[in-house]
Design an enzyme around this catalytic site. Structure first.
Site, PDB file in Angstrom:
ATOM      1  N   GLY A 154      59.142  30.057  32.561  1.00 35.27           N
ATOM      2  CA  GLY A 154      60.091  28.991  32.239  1.00 35.27           C
ATOM      3  C   GLY A 154      60.224  28.654  30.771  1.00 35.27           C
ATOM      4  O   GLY A 154      60.709  27.574  30.420  1.00 35.27           O
ATOM      5  N   SER A 155      59.852  29.590  29.885  1.00 31.20           N
ATOM      6  CA  SER A 155      59.983  29.259  28.454  1.00 31.20           C
ATOM      7  C   SER A 155      61.457  29.130  28.052  1.00 31.20           C
ATOM      8  O   SER A 155      61.802  28.288  27.221  1.00 31.20           O
ATOM      9  CB  SER A 155      59.250  30.276  27.578  1.00 31.20           C
ATOM     10  N   ASN A 156      62.326  29.935  28.654  1.00 27.82           N
ATOM     11  CA  ASN A 156      63.764  29.770  28.363  1.00 27.82           C
ATOM     12  C   ASN A 156      64.291  28.454  28.931  1.00 27.82           C
ATOM     13  O   ASN A 156      65.079  27.764  28.274  1.00 27.82           O
ATOM     14  CB  ASN A 156      64.565  30.939  28.939  1.00 27.82           C
TER      15      ASN A 156
ATOM     16  N   ILE B  79      71.680  36.206  43.743  1.00 30.80           N
ATOM     17  CA  ILE B  79      72.474  35.034  44.123  1.00 30.80           C
ATOM     18  C   ILE B  79      73.482  35.459  45.189  1.00 30.80           C
ATOM     19  O   ILE B  79      74.260  36.406  44.973  1.00 30.80           O
ATOM     20  CB  ILE B  79      73.217  34.452  42.878  1.00 30.80           C
TER      21      ILE B  79
ATOM     22  N   ASN C 197      73.615  34.369  33.569  1.00 28.34           N
ATOM     23  CA  ASN C 197      72.276  34.969  33.654  1.00 28.34           C
ATOM     24  C   ASN C 197      71.918  35.573  32.303  1.00 28.34           C
ATOM     25  O   ASN C 197      72.782  36.049  31.578  1.00 28.34           O
ATOM     26  CB  ASN C 197      72.273  36.087  34.711  1.00 28.34           C
TER      27      ASN C 197
ATOM     28  N   HIS D 193      69.606  38.620  30.705  1.00 28.84           N
ATOM     29  CA  HIS D 193      68.864  39.837  31.050  1.00 28.84           C
ATOM     30  C   HIS D 193      68.207  40.362  29.771  1.00 28.84           C
ATOM     31  O   HIS D 193      68.862  40.439  28.729  1.00 28.84           O
ATOM     32  CB  HIS D 193      69.814  40.885  31.639  1.00 28.84           C
TER      33      HIS D 193
HETATM   34  C1  GAR Z   1      63.219  36.403  30.256  1.00 31.28           C
HETATM   35  O1  GAR Z   1      62.914  37.386  29.303  1.00 31.28           O
HETATM   36  C2  GAR Z   1      64.505  36.768  30.968  1.00 31.28           C
HETATM   37  O2  GAR Z   1      65.419  37.465  30.172  1.00 31.28           O
HETATM   38  C3  GAR Z   1      63.997  37.642  32.069  1.00 31.28           C
HETATM   39  O3  GAR Z   1      62.809  37.028  32.505  1.00 31.28           O
HETATM   40  C4  GAR Z   1      62.179  36.411  31.377  1.00 31.28           C
HETATM   41  C5  GAR Z   1      61.763  35.023  31.786  1.00 31.28           C
HETATM   42  O4  GAR Z   1      60.965  34.441  30.807  1.00 31.28           O
HETATM   43  N1  GAR Z   1      64.965  37.769  33.132  1.00 31.28           N
HETATM   44  C6  GAR Z   1      65.080  38.861  33.871  1.00 31.28           C
HETATM   45  O5  GAR Z   1      64.348  39.834  33.725  1.00 31.28           O
HETATM   46  C7  GAR Z   1      66.178  38.841  34.921  1.00 31.28           C
HETATM   47  N2  GAR Z   1      66.458  40.148  35.390  1.00 31.28           N
HETATM   48  P1  GAR Z   1      60.719  32.858  30.844  1.00 31.28           P
HETATM   49  O6  GAR Z   1      60.346  32.499  32.276  1.00 31.28           O
HETATM   50  O7  GAR Z   1      59.568  32.615  29.912  1.00 31.28           O
HETATM   51  O8  GAR Z   1      61.978  32.183  30.414  1.00 31.28           O
END
Ligand code: GAR
Length: 202
Positions: free
Chosen positions: A25-27, A101, A115, A117
């Site tokens: 969940g850092s994003n 989804i 989203n 990626h």
């Molecule tokens: C992020 O790098 C995002 O781009 C990726 O998961 C990570 C989540 O990091 N998403 C995917 O791979 C989707 N296919 P976070 O939980 O620290 O935000």
């Protein structure tokens, strides 16, 4: 009387974001902090399919409500659409959300689901391609660059209209964790801004 009207009309203009996240969940946190002082766009709530995902802790610290639902609530869609519509959610942001989804949610939020990626789609996309799996595949490929893709979600995994991409260089000595760090930096620097401009240009 006038003041009252002003407050009511302002509150009607707030655009509410729901963030879906499955892990760290850092994003999600970075997006929430970015919009914390914005009086037009706010992160209303966070949704996860993993009860013990660290994003739940982050939400608590941020004072944002988080909701856990098992996988079938997300993949079924009907109940979740009601929940999101009751909360008057305008946009869904997938920030490290690993379930597909379903079409009913896509139809209920046409062109309103974004989203991120962690690669330059169409490369390294599709089922099973998430997080470190992507960075390991990029490392193995020997590619000299990677990046991020922000796209509208449609019924096909990682195939919706691309709204933004940014690149970074990869050197031979970079491990997959070095690549992950470069990608995270690109995500933190760009995802919130892209969400904002996407909403504004609609
Ligand atoms: C992020 O790098 C995002 O781009 C990726 O998961 C990570 C989540 O990091 N998403 C995917 O791979 C989707 N296919 P976070 O939980 O620290 O935000």
């Amino acid at each position: 009387m006038l003041t009252q009207f002003y407050i009511i009309s302002m509150s009607n203009t707030i655009i509410k974001l729901a963030i879906f996240a499955s892990g760290n969940g850092s994003n999600a946190e970075n997006i929430a902090l970015y919009f914390a002082n914005n009086n037009q766009i706010k992160v209303d709530s966070i949704y996860t399919n993993k009860k013990d995902a660290y994003v739940v802790e982050r939400a608590k610290k941020l004072g944002i409500k988080s909701y856990y639902y098992p996988k079938d609530v997300f993949t079924g869609g009907t109940e979740l659409i009601k929940i999101l519509k009751n909360k008057e959610i305008d946009y869904i942001i997938l920030a490290g959300f690993l379930l597909k989804i379903p079409n009913n949610i896509i139809n209920a939020f046409q062109n309103k689901i974004l989203n991120i990626h962690p690669a330059l789609l169409p490369k390294f996309g599709g089922k099973g391609m998430y997080g470190d799996n992507v960075h390991k595949a990029v490392k193995t490929s020997g590619d000299k660059e990677s990046g991020i893709t922000i796209h509208v979600v449609n019924e096909h995994y990682d195939e919706g209209t691309i709204v933004f991409q940014a690149k970074c260089n990869i050197s031979e000595s970079d491990s997959y964790t070095d690549i992950a760090n470069k990608i995270h930096k690109l995500e933190y620097d760009n995802f919130p801004k892209v969400i904002k401009s996407f909403i504004k240009q609609e």
